[in-house]
Design an enzyme around this catalytic site. Sequence first.
Site, PDB file in Angstrom:
ATOM      1  N   ILE A   1      -7.284   6.443   0.608  1.00 10.33           N
ATOM      2  CA  ILE A   1      -8.470   5.620   0.403  1.00 10.33           C
ATOM      3  C   ILE A   1      -9.096   5.972  -0.937  1.00 10.33           C
ATOM      4  O   ILE A   1      -9.250   7.152  -1.264  1.00 10.33           O
ATOM      5  CB  ILE A   1      -9.487   5.883   1.547  1.00 10.33           C
ATOM      6  CG1 ILE A   1      -8.971   5.273   2.854  1.00 10.33           C
ATOM      7  CG2 ILE A   1     -10.871   5.375   1.183  1.00 10.33           C
ATOM      8  CD1 ILE A   1      -9.761   5.655   4.070  1.00 10.33           C
TER       9      ILE A   1
ATOM     10  N   LYS B   1     -11.321  12.080  -8.370  1.00 10.91           N
ATOM     11  CA  LYS B   1     -10.011  12.652  -8.022  1.00 10.91           C
ATOM     12  C   LYS B   1      -9.972  14.147  -8.349  1.00 10.91           C
ATOM     13  O   LYS B   1      -9.350  14.928  -7.641  1.00 10.91           O
ATOM     14  CB  LYS B   1      -8.879  11.916  -8.726  1.00 10.91           C
ATOM     15  CG  LYS B   1      -8.657  10.490  -8.251  1.00 10.91           C
ATOM     16  CD  LYS B   1      -8.293  10.359  -6.778  1.00 10.91           C
ATOM     17  CE  LYS B   1      -7.795   8.964  -6.453  1.00 10.91           C
ATOM     18  NZ  LYS B   1      -7.510   8.793  -5.011  1.00 10.91           N
TER      19      LYS B   1
ATOM     20  N   TYR C   1      -9.899   4.883 -16.414  1.00  6.88           N
ATOM     21  CA  TYR C   1      -9.927   5.415 -15.048  1.00  6.88           C
ATOM     22  C   TYR C   1     -11.306   6.007 -14.757  1.00  6.88           C
ATOM     23  O   TYR C   1     -11.740   6.040 -13.608  1.00  6.88           O
ATOM     24  CB  TYR C   1      -8.800   6.436 -14.842  1.00  6.88           C
ATOM     25  CG  TYR C   1      -8.467   6.687 -13.390  1.00  6.88           C
ATOM     26  CD1 TYR C   1      -8.573   7.959 -12.837  1.00  6.88           C
ATOM     27  CD2 TYR C   1      -8.061   5.650 -12.561  1.00  6.88           C
ATOM     28  CE1 TYR C   1      -8.273   8.188 -11.502  1.00  6.88           C
ATOM     29  CE2 TYR C   1      -7.760   5.865 -11.221  1.00  6.88           C
ATOM     30  CZ  TYR C   1      -7.863   7.134 -10.703  1.00  6.88           C
ATOM     31  OH  TYR C   1      -7.575   7.356  -9.374  1.00  6.88           O
TER      32      TYR C   1
ATOM     33  N   ARG D   1       2.029  -0.791  -8.519  1.00  2.61           N
ATOM     34  CA  ARG D   1       1.343  -2.087  -8.432  1.00  2.61           C
ATOM     35  C   ARG D   1       0.936  -2.376  -6.982  1.00  2.61           C
ATOM     36  O   ARG D   1       1.609  -3.080  -6.251  1.00  2.61           O
ATOM     37  CB  ARG D   1       2.261  -3.204  -8.962  1.00  2.61           C
ATOM     38  CG  ARG D   1       1.638  -4.585  -8.918  1.00  2.61           C
ATOM     39  CD  ARG D   1       2.514  -5.625  -9.596  1.00  2.61           C
ATOM     40  NE  ARG D   1       2.556  -5.407 -11.032  1.00  2.61           N
ATOM     41  CZ  ARG D   1       1.535  -5.723 -11.849  1.00  2.61           C
ATOM     42  NH1 ARG D   1       0.430  -6.210 -11.352  1.00  2.61           N
ATOM     43  NH2 ARG D   1       1.633  -5.531 -13.151  1.00  2.61           N
TER      44      ARG D   1
ATOM     45  N   SER E   1       0.820  -1.219   0.000  1.00  2.00           N
ATOM     46  CA  SER E   1       0.000   0.000   0.000  1.00  2.00           C
ATOM     47  C   SER E   1       0.846   1.257   0.000  1.00  2.00           C
ATOM     48  O   SER E   1       1.896   1.308   0.667  1.00  2.00           O
ATOM     49  CB  SER E   1      -0.918   0.023   1.228  1.00  2.00           C
ATOM     50  OG  SER E   1      -1.840  -1.057   1.206  1.00  2.00           O
TER      51      SER E   1
HETATM   52  N1  LIG Z   1      -1.700   2.507  -6.980  1.00  4.30           N
HETATM   53  C1  LIG Z   1      -1.732   3.538  -7.822  1.00  4.30           C
HETATM   54  O1  LIG Z   1      -1.392   3.417  -9.021  1.00  4.30           O
HETATM   55  C2  LIG Z   1      -2.201   4.875  -7.337  1.00  4.30           C
HETATM   56  C3  LIG Z   1      -1.743   6.025  -8.008  1.00  4.30           C
HETATM   57  C4  LIG Z   1      -2.197   7.283  -7.576  1.00  4.30           C
HETATM   58  C5  LIG Z   1      -3.067   7.379  -6.510  1.00  4.30           C
HETATM   59  N2  LIG Z   1      -3.497   6.239  -5.877  1.00  4.30           N
HETATM   60  C6  LIG Z   1      -4.399   6.407  -4.725  1.00  4.30           C
HETATM   61  O2  LIG Z   1      -3.668   6.030  -3.550  1.00  4.30           O
HETATM   62  C7  LIG Z   1      -4.599   5.670  -2.524  1.00  4.30           C
HETATM   63  C8  LIG Z   1      -4.144   4.348  -1.898  1.00  4.30           C
HETATM   64  O3  LIG Z   1      -4.334   3.300  -2.843  1.00  4.30           O
HETATM   65  P1  LIG Z   1      -3.198   2.154  -3.039  1.00  4.30           P
HETATM   66  O4  LIG Z   1      -2.751   2.214  -4.452  1.00  4.30           O
HETATM   67  O5  LIG Z   1      -2.215   2.232  -1.922  1.00  4.30           O
HETATM   68  O6  LIG Z   1      -4.039   0.804  -2.953  1.00  4.30           O
HETATM   69  P2  LIG Z   1      -4.477  -0.058  -1.679  1.00  4.30           P
HETATM   70  O7  LIG Z   1      -5.524  -0.988  -2.207  1.00  4.30           O
HETATM   71  O8  LIG Z   1      -3.280  -0.609  -0.985  1.00  4.30           O
HETATM   72  O9  LIG Z   1      -5.141   1.030  -0.699  1.00  4.30           O
HETATM   73  C9  LIG Z   1      -6.461   1.440  -0.874  1.00  4.30           C
HETATM   74  C10 LIG Z   1      -7.055   1.481   0.510  1.00  4.30           C
HETATM   75  O10 LIG Z   1      -8.371   2.027   0.466  1.00  4.30           O
HETATM   76  C11 LIG Z   1      -9.089   1.384   1.484  1.00  4.30           C
HETATM   77  N3  LIG Z   1     -10.521   1.567   1.309  1.00  4.30           N
HETATM   78  C12 LIG Z   1     -11.271   1.362   0.182  1.00  4.30           C
HETATM   79  N4  LIG Z   1     -12.574   1.586   0.448  1.00  4.30           N
HETATM   80  C13 LIG Z   1     -12.641   1.940   1.774  1.00  4.30           C
HETATM   81  C14 LIG Z   1     -13.697   2.279   2.648  1.00  4.30           C
HETATM   82  N5  LIG Z   1     -14.978   2.275   2.227  1.00  4.30           N
HETATM   83  N6  LIG Z   1     -13.389   2.594   3.933  1.00  4.30           N
HETATM   84  C15 LIG Z   1     -12.107   2.580   4.370  1.00  4.30           C
HETATM   85  N7  LIG Z   1     -11.061   2.246   3.606  1.00  4.30           N
HETATM   86  C16 LIG Z   1     -11.345   1.940   2.319  1.00  4.30           C
HETATM   87  C17 LIG Z   1      -8.680  -0.083   1.347  1.00  4.30           C
HETATM   88  O11 LIG Z   1      -9.001  -0.805   2.521  1.00  4.30           O
HETATM   89  C18 LIG Z   1      -7.169   0.076   1.143  1.00  4.30           C
HETATM   90  O12 LIG Z   1      -6.512   0.036   2.385  1.00  4.30           O
HETATM   91  C19 LIG Z   1      -5.980   5.625  -3.197  1.00  4.30           C
HETATM   92  O13 LIG Z   1      -6.644   6.856  -2.943  1.00  4.30           O
HETATM   93  C20 LIG Z   1      -5.654   5.544  -4.689  1.00  4.30           C
HETATM   94  O14 LIG Z   1      -6.693   6.110  -5.469  1.00  4.30           O
HETATM   95  C21 LIG Z   1      -3.077   4.997  -6.252  1.00  4.30           C
HETATM   96  C1  LIG Z   2      -3.399   3.668 -12.624  1.00  2.64           C
HETATM   97  C2  LIG Z   2      -4.777   3.122 -12.373  1.00  2.64           C
HETATM   98  C3  LIG Z   2      -5.330   2.758 -11.155  1.00  2.64           C
HETATM   99  C4  LIG Z   2      -4.689   2.833  -9.815  1.00  2.64           C
HETATM  100  N1  LIG Z   2      -5.179   4.102  -9.225  1.00  2.64           N
HETATM  101  C5  LIG Z   2      -4.574   5.332  -9.692  1.00  2.64           C
HETATM  102  C6  LIG Z   2      -6.246   4.181  -8.344  1.00  2.64           C
HETATM  103  O1  LIG Z   2      -6.632   5.257  -7.954  1.00  2.64           O
HETATM  104  C7  LIG Z   2      -6.973   2.922  -7.897  1.00  2.64           C
HETATM  105  C8  LIG Z   2      -8.424   3.078  -8.313  1.00  2.64           C
HETATM  106  C9  LIG Z   2      -9.290   1.901  -8.000  1.00  2.64           C
HETATM  107  C10 LIG Z   2     -10.510   2.156  -7.414  1.00  2.64           C
HETATM  108  N2  LIG Z   2     -11.382   1.146  -7.169  1.00  2.64           N
HETATM  109  C11 LIG Z   2     -11.058  -0.127  -7.465  1.00  2.64           C
HETATM  110  C12 LIG Z   2      -9.812  -0.430  -8.052  1.00  2.64           C
HETATM  111  C13 LIG Z   2      -8.896   0.610  -8.320  1.00  2.64           C
HETATM  112  C14 LIG Z   2      -9.509  -1.845  -8.421  1.00  2.64           C
HETATM  113  C15 LIG Z   2     -10.194  -2.815  -7.491  1.00  2.64           C
HETATM  114  C16 LIG Z   2     -11.626  -2.437  -7.253  1.00  2.64           C
HETATM  115  O2  LIG Z   2     -12.487  -3.299  -7.049  1.00  2.64           O
HETATM  116  N3  LIG Z   2     -11.963  -1.115  -7.201  1.00  2.64           N
HETATM  117  O3  LIG Z   2      -6.612   2.348 -11.274  1.00  2.64           O
HETATM  118  C17 LIG Z   2      -6.907   2.399 -12.636  1.00  2.64           C
HETATM  119  C18 LIG Z   2      -8.096   2.074 -13.298  1.00  2.64           C
HETATM  120  C19 LIG Z   2      -8.149   2.231 -14.691  1.00  2.64           C
HETATM  121  C20 LIG Z   2      -7.032   2.731 -15.397  1.00  2.64           C
HETATM  122  C21 LIG Z   2      -5.854   3.058 -14.736  1.00  2.64           C
HETATM  123  C22 LIG Z   2      -5.792   2.883 -13.336  1.00  2.64           C
END
Ligand SMILES: NC(=O)c1ccc[n+]([C@@H]2O[C@H](COP(=O)([O-])OP(=O)(O)OC[C@H]3O[C@@H](n4cnc5c(N)ncnc54)[C@H](O)[C@@H]3O)[C@@H](O)[C@H]2O)c1
Ligand SMILES: Cc1c(CN(C)C(=O)CCc2cnc3c(c2)CCC(=O)N3)oc2ccccc12
Length: 264
Positions: free
Chosen positions: A93, A163, A156, A193, A20
């Site tokens: 989140i 966002k 997305y 990832r 995470s």
């Molecule tokens: N992974 C990426 O490519 C990426 C890039 C930019 C921004 N983000 C953002 O970073 C943040 C963290 O995501 P991550 O990539 O670490 O994935 P992750 O799945 O490790 O973390 C997402 C978290 O959101 C929590 N969550 C979802 N629904 C919830 C709810 N109803 N109540 C409480 N918690 C809830 C999940 O339990 C999880 O801990 C998110 O806001 C995501 O949109 C992710």
């Molecule tokens: C990058 C990228 C991400 C990672 N990112 C920036 C995110 O913000 C995660 C967004 C996300 C929100 N909700 C869910 C999931 C991903 C997958 C699992 C699920 O059940 N629900 O998500 C994408 C979705 C489509 C295209 C690109 C991306």
Amino acid sequence: MTGIMKGKRGLIMGVANNHSIAWGISKALAGQGAELCFTYQGEALGKRVKPLAAELGSDFLLPCDVEDIASVDAVIDAIKERWGKLDFIVHAIGFSDKNELKGLYADTSRENFTRTMVISCFSFTEIARRAADLMSEGGTMLTLTYGGSVRVMPNYNVMGVAKAALEASVRYLASDYGPRGIRVNAISAGPIRTLAGAGISDARAMLSWQQKNSPLRRTVTIDDVGNSALYLLSDLSGGVTGEIHYVDSGYNITSMPALETLSR
Ligand SMILES: NC(=O)c1ccc[n+]([C@@H]2O[C@H](COP(=O)([O-])OP(=O)(O)OC[C@H]3O[C@@H](n4cnc5c(N)ncnc54)[C@H](O)[C@@H]3O)[C@@H](O)[C@H]2O)c1
Ligand SMILES: Cc1c(CN(C)C(=O)CCc2cnc3c(c2)CCC(=O)N3)oc2ccccc12
């Protein structure tokens, strides 16, 4: 334990596992002496977060599902009880129905739109308002966003709209709370990832595109984000609020793919 976060106490929302983004941020903060409280979404994740929190010297874990505002209130009450104050919060989140994270944005359902906005955007406002009451000596707040808010990232979809709203709310919260010495910022992270980042179609293709076409020619890690979060959550960024700080290997500044990839 010395460090730039010594004596600081903060709330970390969004650790699901050791991949995470919130975990990368937590390691950076604890490494500089911060004391952390973690929330987890459901007992299954709680079992995974408990040992991670212990690794950073924390036994302060609380369940919280942001769709249940009572659980948010319970978190704030528990922090008030145990610490009496809060220096920072990290909101990492985001969630949408993955069946709507493909195909046309135009096909988004009203039900998933509102649910996505509540979880991925408004929950930050609700937590910020409650946390501000515990930041009597000022504080800092950080949330996570993605470039899909300002430019179209195929698939997305509604997450991009959420966002965009989240980024606007960072500016409004910064304006509301600035007079009280509370700073509010966001990190716009490149694709990583994680559980959320992997649960989507073409994740692999997207990551390799970033490796080939971002100025730094690599994807970012949760530690890259953690280090930048340390800056935004510490006094080092004392003059910074309402900002969207990109930690994406510079991808957001580009327009054309890197020419060397076109020749291949
Ligand atoms: N992974 C990426 O490519 C990426 C890039 C930019 C921004 N983000 C953002 O970073 C943040 C963290 O995501 P991550 O990539 O670490 O994935 P992750 O799945 O490790 O973390 C997402 C978290 O959101 C929590 N969550 C979802 N629904 C919830 C709810 N109803 N109540 C409480 N918690 C809830 C999940 O339990 C999880 O801990 C998110 O806001 C995501 O949109 C992710
Ligand atoms: C990058 C990228 C991400 C990672 N990112 C920036 C995110 O913000 C995660 C967004 C996300 C929100 N909700 C869910 C999931 C991903 C997958 C699992 C699920 O059940 N629900 O998500 C994408 C979705 C489509 C295209 C690109 C991306």
